[in-house]
Design a protein around this motif. Sequence first.
Motif, PDB file in Angstrom:
ATOM      1  N   ARG A 152     -11.586   6.047   1.269  1.00 39.52           N
ATOM      2  CA  ARG A 152     -10.335   6.079   2.007  1.00 39.52           C
ATOM      3  C   ARG A 152     -10.468   5.482   3.412  1.00 39.52           C
ATOM      4  O   ARG A 152      -9.538   4.860   3.921  1.00 39.52           O
ATOM      5  N   GLY A 153     -11.620   5.673   4.034  1.00 37.19           N
ATOM      6  CA  GLY A 153     -11.810   5.114   5.371  1.00 37.19           C
ATOM      7  C   GLY A 153     -11.685   3.606   5.385  1.00 37.19           C
ATOM      8  O   GLY A 153     -11.040   3.028   6.278  1.00 37.19           O
ATOM      9  N   ALA A 154     -12.273   2.956   4.392  1.00 29.91           N
ATOM     10  CA  ALA A 154     -12.178   1.495   4.301  1.00 29.91           C
ATOM     11  C   ALA A 154     -10.745   1.068   4.043  1.00 29.91           C
ATOM     12  O   ALA A 154     -10.268   0.062   4.587  1.00 29.91           O
ATOM     13  N   GLN A 155     -10.037   1.823   3.225  1.00 26.33           N
ATOM     14  CA  GLN A 155      -8.634   1.513   2.959  1.00 26.33           C
ATOM     15  C   GLN A 155      -7.801   1.642   4.233  1.00 26.33           C
ATOM     16  O   GLN A 155      -6.975   0.786   4.545  1.00 26.33           O
TER      17      GLN A 155
ATOM     18  N   TRP B  91       0.841  -1.192   0.000  1.00 24.57           N
ATOM     19  CA  TRP B  91       0.000   0.000   0.000  1.00 24.57           C
ATOM     20  C   TRP B  91       0.883   1.251   0.000  1.00 24.57           C
ATOM     21  O   TRP B  91       1.610   1.519   0.956  1.00 24.57           O
ATOM     22  N   ILE B  92       0.818   2.011  -1.092  1.00 27.53           N
ATOM     23  CA  ILE B  92       1.577   3.242  -1.238  1.00 27.53           C
ATOM     24  C   ILE B  92       0.577   4.393  -1.384  1.00 27.53           C
ATOM     25  O   ILE B  92      -0.397   4.283  -2.127  1.00 27.53           O
TER      26      ILE B  92
ATOM     27  N   ALA C 277      -4.484  -0.692   8.501  1.00 28.42           N
ATOM     28  CA  ALA C 277      -4.212  -0.828   9.931  1.00 28.42           C
ATOM     29  C   ALA C 277      -4.238  -2.279  10.372  1.00 28.42           C
ATOM     30  O   ALA C 277      -3.481  -2.695  11.262  1.00 28.42           O
ATOM     31  N   ARG C 278      -5.088  -3.073   9.732  1.00 25.23           N
ATOM     32  CA  ARG C 278      -5.213  -4.483  10.103  1.00 25.23           C
ATOM     33  C   ARG C 278      -4.166  -5.354   9.427  1.00 25.23           C
ATOM     34  O   ARG C 278      -3.644  -6.295  10.033  1.00 25.23           O
ATOM     35  N   ALA C 279      -3.828  -5.043   8.173  1.00 20.14           N
ATOM     36  CA  ALA C 279      -3.029  -5.967   7.366  1.00 20.14           C
ATOM     37  C   ALA C 279      -1.543  -5.641   7.314  1.00 20.14           C
ATOM     38  O   ALA C 279      -0.739  -6.507   6.954  1.00 20.14           O
ATOM     39  N   VAL C 280      -1.163  -4.419   7.641  1.00 16.59           N
ATOM     40  CA  VAL C 280       0.232  -4.003   7.519  1.00 16.59           C
ATOM     41  C   VAL C 280       0.847  -3.898   8.916  1.00 16.59           C
ATOM     42  O   VAL C 280       0.444  -3.041   9.706  1.00 16.59           O
ATOM     43  N   PRO C 281       1.824  -4.740   9.232  1.00 14.49           N
ATOM     44  CA  PRO C 281       2.426  -4.686  10.572  1.00 14.49           C
ATOM     45  C   PRO C 281       2.950  -3.308  10.960  1.00 14.49           C
ATOM     46  O   PRO C 281       2.852  -2.929  12.136  1.00 14.49           O
TER      47      PRO C 281
ATOM     48  N   GLY D  59       5.764  -5.209   5.792  1.00 13.38           N
ATOM     49  CA  GLY D  59       5.608  -6.520   6.437  1.00 13.38           C
ATOM     50  C   GLY D  59       4.299  -7.230   6.146  1.00 13.38           C
ATOM     51  O   GLY D  59       3.995  -8.254   6.752  1.00 13.38           O
ATOM     52  N   ALA D  60       3.529  -6.703   5.172  1.00 15.94           N
ATOM     53  CA  ALA D  60       2.203  -7.269   4.898  1.00 15.94           C
ATOM     54  C   ALA D  60       2.288  -8.693   4.359  1.00 15.94           C
ATOM     55  O   ALA D  60       1.405  -9.534   4.636  1.00 15.94           O
ATOM     56  N   TYR D  61       3.333  -8.987   3.559  1.00 15.37           N
ATOM     57  CA  TYR D  61       3.452 -10.323   2.970  1.00 15.37           C
ATOM     58  C   TYR D  61       4.388 -11.133   3.850  1.00 15.37           C
ATOM     59  O   TYR D  61       5.596 -10.966   3.820  1.00 15.37           O
TER      60      TYR D  61
END
Length: 251
Positions: free
Chosen positions: A201-204, A185-186, A209-213, A248-250
Amino acid sequence: MTDRLRGKRVLLTGGVANIGLEILQAFLAEGATVTLVDIDATRGEALERELAPRVRFIRTDLTDASQIAAAVDAAQDWMGGLDTLVLNAGIQLSGAIDELPVEKWDLTFTINVRANYLLVRAALPHLKAAGKASVVMMSSLAGKRGGPGITAYSASKAAVIGMTNSFALELAPHGIRVNAVCPGWIDTPFNKPIIDFMGGRGAQDTLVARAVPLGRQASPAEVAPMFVFLASDEASYITAQAINIDGGAYN
């Protein structure tokens, strides 16, 4: 400025905005000469005026094989050689599986996959003549891990990773290294189609916040240094890699 790319003759696609513009600026800061290939003549010509004599702009429609070949030849002629390809140009067209028009699927593959193949093919004699050369292609974390609404984009970026591996193995005997960069996510307008598909944007922000360490998006300036490194002699023993920049997402 450390001159890590001094003497490098670079063809950069899609370098007038977003991550591509950061790549252009980073390459110039490290001493490279850059032929900028893009379809946006307004921005491209403005950058040439601003950054001359180390940047030349060539307006190129990447759906047109003849324009691609002409741009490569013009870049080679202007720079007196070609030893670095940075294939950043791409499009993202989002939509549900049963709603995305086939024409948008085809256009995604034309720009994100076919154009890169044609650019490498057209540049190959020049890259071989350089003695040692580097190709850096823009893939995406989506090429390793897809998601709702980005089937065409994910598939095209997975194809870029496949091309990277095949090109690297075939061209290694010629001293040509080939690698891909896979951003997560950039924070860039390029992601607007998938953000809209997600509901805004709110959903993104919730997903990130949940998926990216690391808990945030990256800026384009955090991606460009990897392109510099892979194009430099510091990466002389690195090829056939698809390197994540994803917080760190992957994992």
